[in-house]
Design a protein around this motif. Sequence first.
Motif, PDB file in Angstrom:
ATOM      1  N   UNK A 175      27.843  -9.618  91.513  1.00  0.00           N
ATOM      2  CA  UNK A 175      27.319 -10.869  92.072  1.00  0.00           C
ATOM      3  C   UNK A 175      26.737 -10.586  93.438  1.00  0.00           C
ATOM      4  N   UNK A 176      25.495 -10.372  93.672  1.00  0.00           N
ATOM      5  CA  UNK A 176      24.532 -10.283  92.690  1.00  0.00           C
ATOM      6  C   UNK A 176      23.607  -9.113  92.754  1.00  0.00           C
ATOM      7  N   UNK A 177      23.403  -8.365  93.858  1.00  0.00           N
ATOM      8  CA  UNK A 177      22.350  -7.372  93.905  1.00  0.00           C
ATOM      9  C   UNK A 177      21.033  -7.894  93.399  1.00  0.00           C
ATOM     10  N   UNK A 178      20.913  -9.179  93.303  1.00  0.00           N
ATOM     11  CA  UNK A 178      19.672  -9.783  92.834  1.00  0.00           C
ATOM     12  C   UNK A 178      18.477  -9.239  93.605  1.00  0.00           C
ATOM     13  N   UNK A 179      17.476  -8.763  92.862  1.00  0.00           N
ATOM     14  CA  UNK A 179      16.264  -8.257  93.481  1.00  0.00           C
ATOM     15  C   UNK A 179      16.360  -6.837  93.980  1.00  0.00           C
ATOM     16  N   UNK A 232      11.462  -8.252  95.343  1.00  0.00           N
ATOM     17  CA  UNK A 232      12.781  -8.779  95.021  1.00  0.00           C
ATOM     18  C   UNK A 232      12.665  -9.546  93.705  1.00  0.00           C
ATOM     19  N   UNK A 233      13.594 -10.452  93.412  1.00  0.00           N
ATOM     20  CA  UNK A 233      13.572 -11.216  92.165  1.00  0.00           C
ATOM     21  C   UNK A 233      13.137 -12.655  92.428  1.00  0.00           C
ATOM     22  N   UNK A 293      20.700 -13.499 101.276  1.00  0.00           N
ATOM     23  CA  UNK A 293      20.326 -14.187 100.047  1.00  0.00           C
ATOM     24  C   UNK A 293      20.220 -13.215  98.880  1.00  0.00           C
ATOM     25  N   UNK A 294      19.437 -12.162  99.029  1.00  0.00           N
ATOM     26  CA  UNK A 294      19.239 -11.183  97.966  1.00  0.00           C
ATOM     27  C   UNK A 294      18.857  -9.842  98.572  1.00  0.00           C
ATOM     28  N   UNK A 295      18.854  -8.829  97.731  1.00  0.00           N
ATOM     29  CA  UNK A 295      18.402  -7.502  98.132  1.00  0.00           C
ATOM     30  C   UNK A 295      16.951  -7.299  97.702  1.00  0.00           C
ATOM     31  N   UNK A 296      16.350  -6.225  98.174  1.00  0.00           N
ATOM     32  CA  UNK A 296      14.982  -5.914  97.788  1.00  0.00           C
ATOM     33  C   UNK A 296      14.545  -4.596  98.396  1.00  0.00           C
TER      34      UNK A 296
END
Length: 254
Positions: free
Chosen positions: A199-203, A54-55, A41-44
């Motif tokens: 897309x995306x490295x979110x968090x 995370x974000x 889902x995301x990174x953190x």
Amino acid sequence: MLMLTVTPAQAITYGRRDGNRHPNVGALVAEYVEPGQKDLLCSGTLISKRDFVTASHCTVFLPSVGVDPDEVWITFDPTFDENSPLIPATYHTNPRYGHDSADLADVAVVVTDRPVSGRTPARLPRLHLLDRLAADNGLHGQDFTAVGYGVQERQVGGGRPSFPDAMERFFAVSEFRALTKTWLRLSQNPATGEGGTCYGDSGGPNFIGAGADETDIVVAVTVTGDAVCRATNTDYRLDTPSARSFLGRFVELP
């Protein structure tokens, strides 16, 4: 990375395979695409023995797809697959997320069910760390290291452009571009030898420094950038009073 709509994912462009370089960086995993199917889902980043930053845009939509707070996992496996070890966890979205356009409050914490062993948590920044560096002209030319999982730089030729997804932890180095009250903006221009997020490295974390000068201080989490992932990495600062007021609910602040 968050663009115009929330599409959680993981990515590093023009970077290198991380291996065990950043063992405290992991991925948030959930069954948010199909029931029974665990997807990245995301990174953190681990910031205490049980707390993973995370974000919030990675977690805020999960109730709408039937994923309860205690139905997520964390993995620190450098390459994610069906055999990756998973740690059960509970996500906590920032209640202030999205309520103020001047400060999106885009930071979340995921708490693992048990302490994470064998990994040294990253450090959070002191209050106004980036402001103090900027006042001393210490951000000019400063490098930052971004870490995350998934797609790499856009590939063109032989069909439609695509972003290959390796589901593997990568890192890349970006240079300081600008600072606002809540955002850290970094240059990720490959023409000048820089890499960054997509897309995306979110968090995912942005550590201050690179190479021999890299620190274990995660000063910001990745949130957004440009559409083709070749210009700017925009990150939510963790050294502001707003971010610290949320993080302080979970960890002792420096």
